[in-house]
Every structure is written in structure tokens, then in C-alpha cells.
Design an enzyme around this catalytic site. Structure first.
Site, PDB file in Angstrom:
ATOM      1  N   ASP A  44     -17.548  12.704   9.240  1.00  0.00           N
ATOM      2  CA  ASP A  44     -17.470  13.479   9.518  1.00  0.00           C
ATOM      3  C   ASP A  44     -17.020  14.975   9.704  1.00  0.00           C
ATOM      4  OD1 ASP A  44     -20.601  15.344   9.586  1.00  0.00           O
ATOM      5  OD2 ASP A  44     -20.031  14.962  11.436  1.00  0.00           O
ATOM      6  N   GLU A  66     -22.716  28.584   7.732  1.00  0.00           N
ATOM      7  CA  GLU A  66     -22.455  28.383   9.368  1.00  0.00           C
ATOM      8  C   GLU A  66     -22.845  27.310   9.996  1.00  0.00           C
ATOM      9  OE1 GLU A  66     -21.091  31.088  11.904  1.00  0.00           O
ATOM     10  OE2 GLU A  66     -20.668  29.199  12.380  1.00  0.00           O
ATOM     11  N   THR A  75     -34.967  16.745   7.986  1.00  0.00           N
ATOM     12  CA  THR A  75     -35.165  17.177   9.493  1.00  0.00           C
ATOM     13  C   THR A  75     -34.419  18.633   8.713  1.00  0.00           C
ATOM     14  OG1 THR A  75     -34.601  15.617  10.035  1.00  0.00           O
ATOM     15  CG2 THR A  75     -34.340  17.297  11.857  1.00  0.00           C
ATOM     16  N   ARG A 106     -44.721  13.123   2.904  1.00  0.00           N
ATOM     17  CA  ARG A 106     -44.712  13.002   4.610  1.00  0.00           C
ATOM     18  C   ARG A 106     -44.695  14.090   4.990  1.00  0.00           C
ATOM     19  NH1 ARG A 106     -39.847  13.529   7.763  1.00  0.00           N
ATOM     20  NH2 ARG A 106     -38.519  14.735   5.720  1.00  0.00           N
ATOM     21  N   GLY A 109     -29.467  18.570  14.910  1.00  0.00           N
ATOM     22  CA  GLY A 109     -30.715  18.831  15.245  1.00  0.00           C
ATOM     23  C   GLY A 109     -31.247  19.621  14.771  1.00  0.00           C
ATOM     24  N   GLU A 113     -27.525   7.168  13.005  1.00  0.00           N
ATOM     25  CA  GLU A 113     -27.812   7.275  11.365  1.00  0.00           C
ATOM     26  C   GLU A 113     -28.378   5.620  10.926  1.00  0.00           C
ATOM     27  OE1 GLU A 113     -28.959   9.154   9.058  1.00  0.00           O
ATOM     28  OE2 GLU A 113     -28.247  11.305   9.338  1.00  0.00           O
ATOM     29  N   LYS A 146     -15.334  18.136   8.730  1.00  0.00           N
ATOM     30  CA  LYS A 146     -15.217  19.955   9.094  1.00  0.00           C
ATOM     31  C   LYS A 146     -14.173  20.247   9.599  1.00  0.00           C
ATOM     32  CE  LYS A 146     -19.588  18.635  11.373  1.00  0.00           C
ATOM     33  NZ  LYS A 146     -20.447  17.738  12.634  1.00  0.00           N
TER      34      LYS A 146
HETATM   35  N1  HSE Z   1     -23.828  13.262  11.593  1.00  0.00           N
HETATM   36  C1  HSE Z   1     -23.495  15.094  12.452  1.00  0.00           C
HETATM   37  C2  HSE Z   1     -23.492  14.723  14.526  1.00  0.00           C
HETATM   38  C3  HSE Z   1     -24.483  16.002  12.050  1.00  0.00           C
HETATM   39  O1  HSE Z   1     -23.805  13.515  14.483  1.00  0.00           O
HETATM   40  O2  HSE Z   1     -22.905  15.450  14.828  1.00  0.00           O
HETATM   41  C4  HSE Z   1     -24.772  16.002  10.841  1.00  0.00           C
HETATM   42  O3  HSE Z   1     -23.160  16.584  10.813  1.00  0.00           O
END
Ligand code: HSE
Length: 439
Positions: free
Chosen positions: A201, A129, A13, A49, A308, A190, A205
Site C-alpha cells: 500500500d 486526492e 466506509t 447493511r 477513515g 484489516e 502511494k
Molecule cells: N489501509 C491504509 C492505511 C488506508 O492503513 O493507511 C488506505 O490506503
């Protein structure tokens, strides 16, 4: 005009968004960089694809070695997620002298030191970034624009999937499981949502932001974290009653050291009650936001799409452009991230999970009989936890009644100890749920 050749590894993506910008906005990019920036190769195992973008003949390959072994490619955009083969590919690219642009936060949070050490040795740069906050330029803000500050705290919504689910639960009065299903159906979560909903995640971060903001090098797995699976529709009902919304918040808070002892950094990822009317409570859907307090700037707030195709591609291509004009090299060298020698000079240490201070919301489902509230609150009293409010509505559920407790400031350690004790009590019907309270 000088030509700079770019290779892209990962045509999913975000990769598609990056290819769109590099190919379709070529003129804009040349004008702003003064260079002819050419995307020359894309590597992805799936070469068939349809991504809705017509690529020049021969650009797409299934073999990343076609990029690795092309000496004319000086910038590699690595957009494959994960920490296995991705680490090998990253190190191979660096060792081949490529400057890197990546969105892979898991890789940096886990192998940042190895990757940055290799890049320094090779004289190339790594830009990232897009790894935190998608399209929000939070890495540039932290690393450059707020450089004159000592950062006091970060409070952030860093996962769009979780924020989408929580916002929908709040809006529709629904529970977690059906809302997750709906989020998956709509493409906001997902098929395997574990990394998002369990808070990993967000913790990755937060570890990257903390590294830049506080100069502390830590293992993201050491950040105490609670995911959103335990949040239920009931919590939103009580939160609303008490004037709060619920967000999965990443928190980093500097606590000043006394008498020359180092400052302590309190970190946590936890569903958090945030005051309605505050900017962070207004962040809904798949958006991200970061609130940063610095000693000079005071409060600053960053908001935007955290994931996105095009928002993330915006950050990736800005990094490519910065690399082309030489800005990344300067930032990379001056920030000197994931460098042990530099970190030893910082006066900040990680607070133990047990020391992390905060106010807490507890939902304890209890048996409906005489004396239960005093039994449960006695556990808190014995742990030195002071209660600021306690709500229990009439309820004729045979499975138990929710007792909602808000605490005054205490520590994560004290709360965890109290929860362990409550779990052993016959009157407590299920594992108590804890959330933090902010603001
Ligand atoms: N899967 C993450 C989110 C985006 O839903 O914010 C990528 O880190």
C-alpha cells in the site's frame, strides 16, 4: 442554479462518509460551488447493511450500470478498492463520458497510464486526492502548491495501519504479532493485513507521489520494499537506546546527475529509524505525514489522518467540488499525468535497487561464542560497509544473542549482498533484519 448529478460506486466506509457529506452538507457544497450538487445514485452489491444513514428511496442499487447508463450523471465517485473488476468499471465510466473521482491507489499505481489515456481521449478528468494520505491534501500540494519547485526528496508515513502497530509496539514494549492482533480487534488493521504490513500500500502511494513530484513513470512493484513483520520489540529497545523511533517510511530521494547525465531517483519503503525529536518521529497512531523538500520551499511538512470514513471523505468531496467548478479539468490537463510523451522530457531515471544509498540498522542474531563478532563484521568489511556503531548486550538466550549494527552510508545492494552471505553462516541463527536510518 446549475444542477450537477453525482453517482457513487462503493458504499463501504468511505462511501458512507462521502454520502453523508454530499447529502447532509448539501447547502455548504452549493454555496461554495455555485451549483446544486446532487448525489442521485449509489451502487453497491450490499444493499441491505445499515450504514447509519437514511438514503432517499431508490437511491441505492446493486447494479453499477444504473449509474453508467444514466446520461445525466456527469461525475462518478468510484470507491471500490482493487484492480480487477474495478479497472473495468473505471474504464466503462470514462468511456461513457463520466468525470471520475477515486480513492483507489492500487488501480492508479497499476493502471494509471491506461486510465489517464482513456480519460484524455474522452475529454474527462480523473481526480484522486484521497488515494494518498487520506484527508491530507498532499496531491494538491504536490501538483499545484509546490509547482514552482524542483522536488529534492519525500519522506513519508503513508500507512496508518503500520504506524498504529509500530507506535503501539513502541509504547507498550510489545512484539509484532500480538500488536497486530490488537490492531485487528480495534478495527485499525484489516482481517487480511498483507497489503498494509508488507508495504505494498505504501509503495503504491509512493509511486503516485513520485510520478507527480519527479515526472517519473514506474511500476510500484519496482520499489524496493520491506514490511513491518520483521520489526520486533527488541528493535524498539535498541532504537530507543540509540535515540531513534521506528516508522515504515516511504523515501524518494533525487540524486543529481553529473556531467549531463540524468538525475537518479532513489525509492524505498522500509522500516526506518528516525531521530527522536524530529517531526516525523512524533507521528503516532493511525496518522500519516509527508515531509517534502523542494529547491525553493525547502522543507515542508503535511500531517493528518491518512484513513477513515470522514477524513478520506473530506478529500473525495473536495475533488467532487473541484470537478464541479472546473478546477480538476485544469489540473488534469496541465499536470498531464501518466503521459509517456511528457515523461520522455523529464531528466530523472529510477536508481536500481542496488544503487539506493542510505545508512542501515542490522539486527543479526548470532551464536554466543568467541570470534563471532569478528566473523560477522568481516562480511560487512568485505562488502565495503563501514560500521558506525555495534551493540551486543549480555544475554543468555540459547537461541542466540542479537548483535545490533548501525552502518555509515552504503547501498541497498551492498547490504543485501552482506545479508545473503550472513544467512549462509553457521553462527548466524536467523535471517538478519535490516532497517534504514534517516536523519
Ligand atoms: N489501509 C491504509 C492505511 C488506508 O492503513 O493507511 C488506505 O490506503
Amino acid at each position: 442554479m446549475k444542477t450537477i448529478k453525482v453517482g457513487l460506486v462503493g458504499f463501504g466506509t468511505i462511501g458512507t462518509g462521502v454520502a453523508k457529506l454530499l447529502l447532509l452538507q448539501k447547502e455548504r457544497i452549493s454555496k461554495r460551488t455555485g451549483c446544486d450538487v446532487q448525489l442521485v445514485r449509489i451502487a453497491d452489491l450490499d444493499t441491505t447493511r445499515d450504514r447509519g444513514l437514511k438514503l432517499p428511496e431508490g437511491m441505492l442499487t446493486a447494479d453499477y450500470h444504473d449509474i453508467l447508463n444514466d446520461p445525466e450523471i456527469s461525475i462518478v465517485v468510484q470507491l471500490i478498492g482493487g484492480t480487477g473488476v474495478e479497472r473495468t468499471v473505471m474504464l466503462e465510466m470514462i468511456n461513457a463520458g463520466k468525470n471520475i473521482v477515486t480513492a483507489n491507489k492500487a488501480l492508479l499505481a497499476t493502471y494509471g497510464e491506461e486510465i489517464f489515456t482513456a480519460a484524455r481521449a474522452k475529454g474527462v478528468s480523473v481526480a484522486f486526492e484521497a488515494a494518498v494520505g487520506g484527508g491530507i491534501p498532499i496531491i494538491a500540494a504536490m501538483g499545484e502548491s509546490l509547482a514552482a519547485n524542483e522536488i529534492e526528496s519525500i519522506h513519508a508515513i503513508l500507512n496508518g495501519t503500520c504506524n498504529f502497530i509500530l507506535s503501539n509496539m513502541e509504547e507498550n514494549g510489545s512484539d509484532y504479532a500480538p500488536t497486530l492482533k490488537e490492531a485487528q480487534r480495534l478495527g485499525f488493521a484489516e482481517a487480511n493485513p498483507a497489503m498494509d504490513v508488507e508495504g505494498s500500500d505504501t509503495a503504491q502511494k509512493l509511486s503516485i507521489l513520485s510520478h507527480i513530484a519527479f515526472g517519473i513513470h514506474l511500476d510500484w512493484k519496482d520499489i524496493p520494499k520491506v514490511g513491518i513483520e520483521t520489526v520486533s520489540g527488541i528493535d524498539f529497545r535498541y532504537a530507543k537506546l540509540l535515540g531513534y523511533s521506528i516508522k515504515l517510511l516511504a523515501i524518494a530521494n533525487r540524486v543529481r546527475g553529473v556531467a549531463g547525465s540524468p538525475d537518479k531517483l532513489e525509492l524505498s519503503v522500509c522500516p526506518t529509524l528516525v531521530k527522536k525529536g524530529s517531526p516525523i518521529a512524533a507521528v503516532s497512531g493511525a496518522y500519516n505525514a509527508v515531509s517534502v523538500i523542494g529547491d525553493a520551499v525547502e522543507t515542508s511538512f503535511y500531517y493528518g489522518k491518512g484513513a477513515g470514513e470522514m477524513p478520506t471523505a473530506s478529500a473525495v468531496v473536495a475533488d467532487v467540488m473541484d470537478t464541479v467548478v472546473g478546477r480538476t479539468k485544469i489540473t488534469f490537463e496541465t499536470l498531464n499525468l501518466w503521459n509517456r510523451e511528457k515523461e520522455s522530457g523529464e531528466n530523472v531515471v529510477l536508481a536500481k535497487a542496488s544503487e539506493v544509498k542510505g545508512r542501515y540498522y542490522l539486527r543479526v542474531v548470532v551464536e554466543d561464542r568467541a570470534g563471532v563478532i569478528s566473523e560477522v563484521t568481516a562480511v560487512l568489511a568485505n562488502a565495503g560497509i563501514s560500521i558506525s556503531s555495534c551493540v551486543q548486550d549480555e544475554c543468555d538466550e540459547a537461541s542466540g544473542v542479537p548483535l545490533i549494527i548501525m552502518t555509515h552510508e552504503t547501498t541497498e545492494g551492498a547490504v543485501l549482498g552482506a545479508i545473503e552471505e550472513m544467512k549462509q553462516m553457521a553462527c548466524v541463527k536467523s535471517e538478519p533484519v535490516r532497517m534504514r536510518i534517516y536523519g
